[in-house]
Design a protein around this motif. Structure first.
Motif, short mmCIF file in Angstrom:
data_model
loop_
_atom_site.label_atom_id
_atom_site.label_comp_id
_atom_site.label_asym_id
_atom_site.label_seq_id
_atom_site.Cartn_x
_atom_site.Cartn_y
_atom_site.Cartn_z
N ASP A 152 0.82 -1.20 0.00
CA ASP A 152 0.00 0.00 0.00
C ASP A 152 0.86 1.26 0.00
OD1 ASP A 152 -2.20 -1.62 0.03
OD2 ASP A 152 -2.53 -1.47 2.20
N ASP A 153 1.91 1.28 0.82
CA ASP A 153 2.80 2.44 0.85
C ASP A 153 3.52 2.62 -0.49
OD1 ASP A 153 2.11 2.98 3.46
OD2 ASP A 153 3.80 1.87 4.32
N CYS A 154 3.93 1.53 -1.10
CA CYS A 154 4.63 1.61 -2.39
C CYS A 154 3.71 2.16 -3.47
CB CYS A 154 5.16 0.24 -2.79
SG CYS A 154 6.53 -0.35 -1.77
N SER A 155 2.48 1.72 -3.49
CA SER A 155 1.53 2.20 -4.50
C SER A 155 1.28 3.69 -4.34
CB SER A 155 0.23 1.42 -4.42
OG SER A 155 0.44 0.04 -4.65
N GLY A 156 1.07 4.14 -3.10
CA GLY A 156 0.82 5.55 -2.87
C GLY A 156 2.02 6.42 -3.23
N LEU A 157 3.21 6.00 -2.87
CA LEU A 157 4.41 6.79 -3.17
C LEU A 157 4.72 6.77 -4.66
CD1 LEU A 157 6.63 5.76 -0.14
CD2 LEU A 157 5.56 8.00 -0.53
N ALA A 158 4.50 5.65 -5.32
CA ALA A 158 4.72 5.60 -6.77
C ALA A 158 3.81 6.57 -7.49
CB ALA A 158 4.52 4.17 -7.27
N ALA A 159 2.57 6.68 -7.05
CA ALA A 159 1.65 7.65 -7.65
C ALA A 159 2.08 9.08 -7.36
CB ALA A 159 0.23 7.41 -7.14
N TYR A 160 2.60 9.33 -6.17
CA TYR A 160 3.05 10.68 -5.81
C TYR A 160 4.23 11.11 -6.68
CZ TYR A 160 5.13 14.45 -3.09
OH TYR A 160 5.68 15.66 -2.71
N PHE A 161 5.18 10.22 -6.92
CA PHE A 161 6.37 10.56 -7.71
C PHE A 161 6.16 10.38 -9.21
CE2 PHE A 161 8.44 9.74 -3.56
CZ PHE A 161 9.17 10.92 -3.45
N GLY A 162 4.97 9.96 -9.61
CA GLY A 162 4.69 9.82 -11.03
C GLY A 162 5.39 8.66 -11.70
N LEU A 163 5.62 7.59 -10.98
CA LEU A 163 6.29 6.42 -11.54
C LEU A 163 5.27 5.56 -12.28
CD1 LEU A 163 8.57 5.45 -8.52
CD2 LEU A 163 9.20 6.70 -10.58
N VAL A 164 5.63 5.16 -13.48
CA VAL A 164 4.72 4.33 -14.28
C VAL A 164 4.57 2.94 -13.67
CG1 VAL A 164 4.33 3.33 -16.56
CG2 VAL A 164 5.32 5.63 -16.36
N ARG A 165 5.66 2.40 -13.18
CA ARG A 165 5.65 1.06 -12.60
C ARG A 165 6.03 1.15 -11.12
NH1 ARG A 165 9.38 -3.01 -11.80
NH2 ARG A 165 11.03 -1.69 -12.68
N VAL A 166 5.31 0.45 -10.29
CA VAL A 166 5.60 0.45 -8.86
C VAL A 166 6.89 -0.34 -8.62
CG1 VAL A 166 4.77 -0.19 -6.57
CG2 VAL A 166 3.16 0.60 -8.32
N PRO A 167 7.91 0.27 -8.02
CA PRO A 167 9.16 -0.45 -7.78
C PRO A 167 8.97 -1.66 -6.87
CG PRO A 167 9.47 1.91 -7.52
CD PRO A 167 7.99 1.68 -7.61
N THR A 168 9.75 -2.67 -7.13
CA THR A 168 9.74 -3.87 -6.29
C THR A 168 10.61 -3.63 -5.07
OG1 THR A 168 9.48 -5.25 -8.26
CG2 THR A 168 10.23 -6.34 -6.25
N VAL A 169 10.16 -4.10 -3.92
CA VAL A 169 10.91 -3.97 -2.67
C VAL A 169 11.39 -5.35 -2.26
CG1 VAL A 169 10.85 -3.22 -0.27
CG2 VAL A 169 9.54 -1.97 -2.00
#
Length: 389
Positions: free
Chosen positions: A193-210
């Motif tokens: 959930d945190d990764c999805s929200g931050l990826a949208a905030y930074f405008g990343l097309v693909r959610v980075p893998t952790v």
């Protein structure tokens, strides 16, 4: 061929040295904004390559020249004297010498076996014929022959050093890919959930893998768009976890891992310049400050990220993390200074660059192409003598 390779190398070193020196002076005495300083150093790196390539592609006759003469001495009949040279030819050589002896010409080296007509064109000290003996105190040194003999060796050493540096970059990329295969995927719902929200905030097309690695001391971002966190990060409170992820996502959004690869290749090519190492260090530090600011803005809590930096500092970072990855708290990063900036709220402010600042690198490239002397390969005197009138 050797002379032209030397010309390319000297041109690159000259332009890179000029741009890096100007960036160092500007940062030291005028530029204070972190954004402007990073833009300054990045412009120095790219501008030096652009200006050197552009100057080498232009017609040398339109540029100010430093004529570097690297002429293979040729055997000349000792019976050749000034009487054998037509007066018209002597006048032409004198005119050419006067035309190329302006303030933009640094030196013209004459081969020791050049025809006697060159003695009438320039006040060059006469050299004894090859093989003639003389006292060590009076016999001049043949710098042209010495430079020509050493030039292939110097170029070979330069190429070998650059290839070795590039090989280290390639080996680091292979090691990083192999190392990533040994990490574990972090697939908890709260992390996703945190990764999805931050990826949208930074405008990343693909959610980075952790992914997680127990032996790692500091979080890092890789050129593959993967964020690797240490085991202790799994136990962080949610606010600190979001701050940690926001910092690494900011690296990915800014393409800092890819920049590190480009800078490593650039540094390997221009390793003779001490300012090249300084440029890499400054860009690394400025990138960390920029990502600290971005993470503080994304979470609205600079203290949470400062707490993450404290966790990294407590663990006394290991220097064995992958070279091509961008760590949140690399050993060379000024951790305490970064924490102070976060706690003071300085790094949360954004200073936009004016259009004058953005156009300054382009103007610098144009000025460098027109003002920095170009190195060209002249026509050998022997070939000039044999050319039909």
């Amino acid at each position: 061929m050797t002379e032209y390779a030397a010309i390319v190398g000297l041109t690159l070193l000259t332009h890179a040295g000029a741009f890096l020196a100007l960036a160092w002076i500007a940062e030291r005495f005028r530029v204070r904004s972190v954004t402007a300083r990073e833009y300054l150093w990045r412009s120095a790196v790219l501008g030096s390559l652009a200006s050197a390539a552009l100057q080498l592609s232009l017609v040398p006759a339109s540029l100010p020249l430093y004529r570097v003469t690297l002429v293979q001495p040729t055997a000349i009949d000792p019976a050749t004297t000034a009487r054998d040279v037509p007066p018209a030819r002597v006048d032409a050589v004198r005119a050419e010498a006067r035309a190329t002896s302006g303030p933009t010409v640094s030196s013209v080296s004459v081969a020791p076996d050049a025809p006697t007509e060159m003695a009438a064109a320039a006040p060059v000290r006469s050299l004894p014929p090859i093989g003639e003996t003389g006292s060590s105190s009076s016999m001049p040194v043949d710098l042209t022959t010495a430079v020509r003999a050493a030039l292939p060796v110097l170029l070979a050493l330069w190429v070998l050093a650059a290839l070795f540096a590039w090989l280290r970059v390639a080996r680091g990329a292979v090691s990083l890919a192999r190392w990533l295969r040994g990490t574990a995927l972090v697939d908890a719902q709260d992390w996703r959930d945190d990764c999805s929200g931050l990826a949208a905030y930074f405008g990343l097309v693909r959610v980075p893998t952790v992914r997680c690695c127990a032996a790692l001391a500091s979080p890092l971002a890789t050129p593959q768009g993967v964020v690797v966190v240490p085991e202790w990060a799994l136990r962080l409170p949610r606010t600190q976890r979001r701050a940690l992820l926001a910092h690494e996502f900011a690296h990915i959004a800014r393409r800092d891992p890819q920049w590190r690869v480009v800078l490593a290749l650039w540094r390997g090519l221009l390793f003779p310049l001490p300012l090249a190492s300084l440029a890499l260090a400054r860009l690394d530090a400025l990138a960390e400050w920029q990502c600290d600011a971005a993470a503080a803005r994304a979470t609205g809590d600079a203290r949470a990220l400062a707490a993450c930096l404290a966790h990294c500092l407590e663990r006394r970072l290991d220097t064995s993390f992958p070279a091509l990855a961008v760590a949140m708290a690399a050993p060379r990063s000024p951790l305490l200074q970064r924490a102070e900036r976060l706690l003071e709220g300085v790094s949360m402010s954004v200073v936009p660059l004016s259009w004058r600042v953005r156009l300054a690198p382009l103007a610098a490239v144009v000025v460098a192409v027109l003002a920095v002397p170009a190195f060209v390969a002249p026509v050998s005197f022997a070939a000039e003598r044999d050319r039909p009138a």
